[in-house]
Motif scaffolding. Sequence first.
Motif, PDB file in Angstrom:
ATOM      1  N   THR A 147      10.815  -3.016  10.864  1.00 21.18           N
ATOM      2  CA  THR A 147      10.810  -2.550   9.478  1.00 21.18           C
ATOM      3  C   THR A 147      12.170  -2.660   8.755  1.00 21.18           C
ATOM      4  O   THR A 147      12.132  -3.195   7.657  1.00 21.18           O
ATOM      5  CB  THR A 147      10.273  -1.180   9.383  1.00 21.18           C
ATOM      6  OG1 THR A 147       9.024  -0.963  10.124  1.00 21.18           O
ATOM      7  CG2 THR A 147      10.213  -0.680   7.956  1.00 21.18           C
ATOM      8  N   LEU A 148      13.141  -2.339   9.467  1.00 21.59           N
ATOM      9  CA  LEU A 148      14.369  -2.424   9.043  1.00 21.59           C
ATOM     10  C   LEU A 148      14.795  -4.109   8.750  1.00 21.59           C
ATOM     11  O   LEU A 148      15.345  -4.278   7.646  1.00 21.59           O
ATOM     12  CB  LEU A 148      15.395  -2.330   9.927  1.00 21.59           C
ATOM     13  CG  LEU A 148      15.610  -0.894  10.089  1.00 21.59           C
ATOM     14  CD1 LEU A 148      16.438  -0.384  11.125  1.00 21.59           C
ATOM     15  CD2 LEU A 148      16.026   0.027   8.947  1.00 21.59           C
TER      16      LEU A 148
ATOM     17  N   ILE B 147       8.926  -0.546  -0.403  1.00 22.33           N
ATOM     18  CA  ILE B 147      10.251  -0.441  -0.056  1.00 22.33           C
ATOM     19  C   ILE B 147      11.068  -0.024  -0.896  1.00 22.33           C
ATOM     20  O   ILE B 147      11.066  -0.791  -2.187  1.00 22.33           O
ATOM     21  CB  ILE B 147      10.422  -1.780   0.582  1.00 22.33           C
ATOM     22  CG1 ILE B 147       9.502  -2.180   1.608  1.00 22.33           C
ATOM     23  CG2 ILE B 147      12.039  -1.738   1.076  1.00 22.33           C
ATOM     24  CD1 ILE B 147       9.853  -1.708   2.896  1.00 22.33           C
ATOM     25  N   PRO B 148      11.969   0.806  -0.923  1.00 22.74           N
ATOM     26  CA  PRO B 148      12.589   1.304  -2.004  1.00 22.74           C
ATOM     27  C   PRO B 148      13.878   0.445  -2.371  1.00 22.74           C
ATOM     28  O   PRO B 148      14.162  -0.277  -1.308  1.00 22.74           O
ATOM     29  CB  PRO B 148      13.215   2.637  -1.378  1.00 22.74           C
ATOM     30  CG  PRO B 148      13.312   2.465   0.077  1.00 22.74           C
ATOM     31  CD  PRO B 148      12.145   1.865   0.299  1.00 22.74           C
ATOM     32  N   ALA B 149      14.166   0.488  -3.366  1.00 24.82           N
ATOM     33  CA  ALA B 149      15.632  -0.370  -3.918  1.00 24.82           C
ATOM     34  C   ALA B 149      16.907  -0.074  -2.877  1.00 24.82           C
ATOM     35  O   ALA B 149      17.271   1.094  -2.985  1.00 24.82           O
ATOM     36  CB  ALA B 149      15.945  -0.287  -5.185  1.00 24.82           C
ATOM     37  N   ALA B 150      16.833  -0.704  -2.035  1.00 24.02           N
ATOM     38  CA  ALA B 150      18.197  -0.508  -0.841  1.00 24.02           C
ATOM     39  C   ALA B 150      19.309  -1.265  -1.266  1.00 24.02           C
ATOM     40  O   ALA B 150      19.252  -2.516  -1.249  1.00 24.02           O
ATOM     41  CB  ALA B 150      17.635  -0.418   0.476  1.00 24.02           C
TER      42      ALA B 150
ATOM     43  N   ILE C 233      12.849  -4.890   5.398  1.00 25.45           N
ATOM     44  CA  ILE C 233      13.787  -4.660   4.286  1.00 25.45           C
ATOM     45  C   ILE C 233      14.740  -5.670   3.927  1.00 25.45           C
ATOM     46  O   ILE C 233      14.882  -5.819   2.595  1.00 25.45           O
ATOM     47  CB  ILE C 233      14.320  -2.936   4.583  1.00 25.45           C
ATOM     48  CG1 ILE C 233      13.128  -2.138   4.570  1.00 25.45           C
ATOM     49  CG2 ILE C 233      15.204  -2.859   3.207  1.00 25.45           C
ATOM     50  CD1 ILE C 233      13.739  -0.720   5.082  1.00 25.45           C
TER      51      ILE C 233
ATOM     52  N   PHE D 101      24.580  -1.888   1.751  1.00 29.07           N
ATOM     53  CA  PHE D 101      25.329  -0.901   2.548  1.00 29.07           C
ATOM     54  C   PHE D 101      24.308   0.074   3.135  1.00 29.07           C
ATOM     55  O   PHE D 101      24.772   0.394   4.360  1.00 29.07           O
ATOM     56  CB  PHE D 101      26.304  -0.289   1.490  1.00 29.07           C
ATOM     57  CG  PHE D 101      27.468  -0.963   1.044  1.00 29.07           C
ATOM     58  CD1 PHE D 101      28.424  -1.235   1.830  1.00 29.07           C
ATOM     59  CD2 PHE D 101      27.410  -1.174  -0.467  1.00 29.07           C
ATOM     60  CE1 PHE D 101      29.560  -1.988   1.421  1.00 29.07           C
ATOM     61  CE2 PHE D 101      28.698  -1.907  -0.810  1.00 29.07           C
ATOM     62  CZ  PHE D 101      29.653  -2.351   0.220  1.00 29.07           C
ATOM     63  N   GLU D 102      23.406   0.378   2.397  1.00 28.33           N
ATOM     64  CA  GLU D 102      22.554   1.396   2.928  1.00 28.33           C
ATOM     65  C   GLU D 102      21.874   0.873   4.253  1.00 28.33           C
ATOM     66  O   GLU D 102      21.525   1.433   5.175  1.00 28.33           O
ATOM     67  CB  GLU D 102      21.291   1.807   2.108  1.00 28.33           C
ATOM     68  CG  GLU D 102      22.213   2.875   1.000  1.00 28.33           C
ATOM     69  CD  GLU D 102      21.159   3.072  -0.023  1.00 28.33           C
ATOM     70  OE1 GLU D 102      21.085   4.218  -0.336  1.00 28.33           O
ATOM     71  OE2 GLU D 102      20.571   2.393  -0.712  1.00 28.33           O
ATOM     72  N   LEU D 103      21.419  -0.460   4.014  1.00 32.28           N
ATOM     73  CA  LEU D 103      20.745  -0.785   5.120  1.00 32.28           C
ATOM     74  C   LEU D 103      21.456  -1.102   6.221  1.00 32.28           C
ATOM     75  O   LEU D 103      21.205  -0.775   7.647  1.00 32.28           O
ATOM     76  CB  LEU D 103      20.098  -2.194   4.553  1.00 32.28           C
ATOM     77  CG  LEU D 103      19.514  -3.176   6.034  1.00 32.28           C
ATOM     78  CD1 LEU D 103      18.329  -2.249   6.275  1.00 32.28           C
ATOM     79  CD2 LEU D 103      18.976  -4.466   5.411  1.00 32.28           C
TER      80      LEU D 103
ATOM     81  N   GLN E  14      24.213   0.455   7.236  1.00 29.90           N
ATOM     82  CA  GLN E  14      24.384   1.904   7.963  1.00 29.90           C
ATOM     83  C   GLN E  14      23.410   2.337   8.548  1.00 29.90           C
ATOM     84  O   GLN E  14      23.495   2.945   9.741  1.00 29.90           O
ATOM     85  CB  GLN E  14      24.804   2.772   6.585  1.00 29.90           C
ATOM     86  CG  GLN E  14      25.178   4.358   7.273  1.00 29.90           C
ATOM     87  CD  GLN E  14      25.606   5.072   6.172  1.00 29.90           C
ATOM     88  OE1 GLN E  14      24.698   5.351   5.167  1.00 29.90           O
ATOM     89  NE2 GLN E  14      26.562   5.978   6.362  1.00 29.90           N
ATOM     90  N   ALA E  15      22.090   2.174   8.126  1.00 28.10           N
ATOM     91  CA  ALA E  15      20.898   2.538   8.635  1.00 28.10           C
ATOM     92  C   ALA E  15      20.649   1.830  10.076  1.00 28.10           C
ATOM     93  O   ALA E  15      20.311   2.374  11.242  1.00 28.10           O
ATOM     94  CB  ALA E  15      19.556   2.448   7.845  1.00 28.10           C
TER      95      ALA E  15
ATOM     96  N   LYS F  46       0.820  -1.379  -0.069  1.00 25.15           N
ATOM     97  CA  LYS F  46      -0.216  -0.176   0.088  1.00 25.15           C
ATOM     98  C   LYS F  46       0.883   1.340  -0.097  1.00 25.15           C
ATOM     99  O   LYS F  46       1.069   1.798  -1.056  1.00 25.15           O
ATOM    100  CB  LYS F  46      -0.941  -0.192   1.243  1.00 25.15           C
ATOM    101  CG  LYS F  46      -1.548  -1.366   1.458  1.00 25.15           C
ATOM    102  CD  LYS F  46      -2.877  -1.330   2.038  1.00 25.15           C
ATOM    103  CE  LYS F  46      -3.745  -2.430   1.902  1.00 25.15           C
ATOM    104  NZ  LYS F  46      -4.851  -2.528   2.740  1.00 25.15           N
ATOM    105  N   TYR F  47       1.133   1.553   1.002  1.00 31.23           N
ATOM    106  CA  TYR F  47       2.149   2.710   1.152  1.00 31.23           C
ATOM    107  C   TYR F  47       3.281   2.725   0.718  1.00 31.23           C
ATOM    108  O   TYR F  47       4.092   1.473   0.545  1.00 31.23           O
ATOM    109  CB  TYR F  47       2.179   3.141   2.918  1.00 31.23           C
ATOM    110  CG  TYR F  47       2.563   2.193   3.625  1.00 31.23           C
ATOM    111  CD1 TYR F  47       1.418   1.637   4.278  1.00 31.23           C
ATOM    112  CD2 TYR F  47       3.868   1.805   3.889  1.00 31.23           C
ATOM    113  CE1 TYR F  47       1.816   0.290   5.011  1.00 31.23           C
ATOM    114  CE2 TYR F  47       4.285   0.596   4.854  1.00 31.23           C
ATOM    115  CZ  TYR F  47       3.127  -0.095   5.092  1.00 31.23           C
ATOM    116  OH  TYR F  47       3.502  -1.104   5.984  1.00 31.23           O
ATOM    117  N   GLY F  48       3.886   3.438  -0.194  1.00 33.41           N
ATOM    118  CA  GLY F  48       4.997   3.660  -0.775  1.00 33.41           C
ATOM    119  C   GLY F  48       5.898   2.269  -0.680  1.00 33.41           C
ATOM    120  O   GLY F  48       6.675   2.450   0.426  1.00 33.41           O
TER     121      GLY F  48
END
Lengths: 243, 243
Positions: free
Chosen positions: B156-157, B80-83, B160, B86-88, B90-91, B76-78
């Motif tokens: 949520t992380l 999960i972006p292509a991550a 992803i 590394f980004e994950l 780091q987050a 539904k809501y936007g």
Amino acid sequence: MKDERLNRSVATKITQLIDEGIFPSGSRLPGERDLAEQFGVSRATIREAEITLQALGRLKIKTGSGVYVMKASDAKYGGIPAASAFELTQARLLFESEAAALAASVIGKEALDHLEYLVEKMALSSGDEADAADREFHLTVAAASENTVVRYIIETLWKIRNESGAVKDVYDSECEKYTAQRGDEHAEILDALRKHDSAAARTAMRNHFGRLMEAMLEVSEEQTYNEMRKKSVETRERFLKSV
Amino acid sequence: MKDERLNRSVATKITQLIDEGIFPSGSRLPGERDLAEQFGVSRATIREAEITLQALGRLKIKTGSGVYVMKASDAKYGGIPAASAFELTQARLLFESEAAALAASVIGKEALDHLEYLVEKMALSSGDEADAADREFHLTVAAASENTVVRYIIETLWKIRNESGAVKDVYDSECEKYTAQRGDEHAEILDALRKHDSAAARTAMRNHFGRLMEAMLEVSEEQTYNEMRKKSVETRERFLKSV
DNA sequence: ATACGGCATTGGTCATACCAAATAACACGA
DNA sequence: TCGTGTTATTTGGTATGACCAATGCCGTAT
């Protein structure tokens, strides 16, 4: 209504009845057995329809009691947790501070200029407009971290705020009062970002939310006080009545 | 999991299986009859659970074909972006460290005992089992923060990670190699939590992910060797600058 | 190689029975 | 008369088992 599956079409029919006011908000609708007879379907189908509507937040099923039309104000968003304003603010304090620290090291001129524009806009406007600028400020900082996941998480936090009616109310009432202070805090954050000083950016953001939390706590105390006062008045009335 | 209604608890169980990657995104899950037998409940209950999850957008039921796990991108809501991995990471480094610091101040004996059990379990098992324990370890820490929003974000992380095939692969290959080190790191985190030392918990968690990121960057360098090496170094600088 | 047709699988619906929780009804005692 | 505790009824929750309809697989015939 081209819902092939029966339970679907029943669900939409019930939805219509709710929207038409036949089943008023908060009211209790007929038992599953009655509805099954009225719609000419089995009870299982009725259940599946009701369960669907419950998942969508339109109905509230209470075991042994009945199923009730969910009041619009209680509507819940699928997947978003019910959170208090304190919890959300605390989470934002922790996470947005780190996002700001990360952004400080890589933020570019373009983003900095945009942030400056937003700070000015917030100072000159008020209400919804200032609120929108506030939101954009925080999202811009998050985006400046150049980390997709970080940006997504900050967006999610904002979504939680908007989806939770209670939280939104608290925030709105707070923001009204501390407009000036909020402007200073944002300016501080911007300064730290300009200097690419991660530690300062983190601190500034923590202060920003820290002050917000303190303000909320004050209001909380005030409300507690008012409630106590109201209660004592009630007690007094009860006492007088019996005498 | 204290869902009193069976169909609810089944729904949450299925949700867990999806989040854990047992039912991968887009895959088809067992037929209703099979699931009924596996869960030890009636088919009707399975249906009600699946219908609930469909309404929430997690499942897609296709008549005559089967029920499939909804791809995150269709959520539904936007989506999960292509991550990237590394980004994950780091987050997670930023956010889970703060979650650990918050948890340190309020964590109770019960949670600490559970974490100890999980650390032991990780040391004795391997593969999927150890992975599940790892996941539970981090989620338990997040839950110990006693902040609904914080817990939700950490979940949520993890989501992803599971919904991004590329990220999952990288993590799996890394975890294989550094099993022993990972155990030590978790033990460190647990120690800090036991002492209710927020700063130490934060540091331990940061080290945990910091080492993971370095390991990933090493592999990345190996793989890209010549030409990409330079880029790798740049990326490394950018990601580690804030740490 | 392709098109057709039958068959197994899988979701969709129905009917019935019984259980447990919530509530209403009622009888009883202070 | 007013609670108050017990009983009976209502209502949702779950379990079985049966049958229908859509889908997809696979072997056969062209």
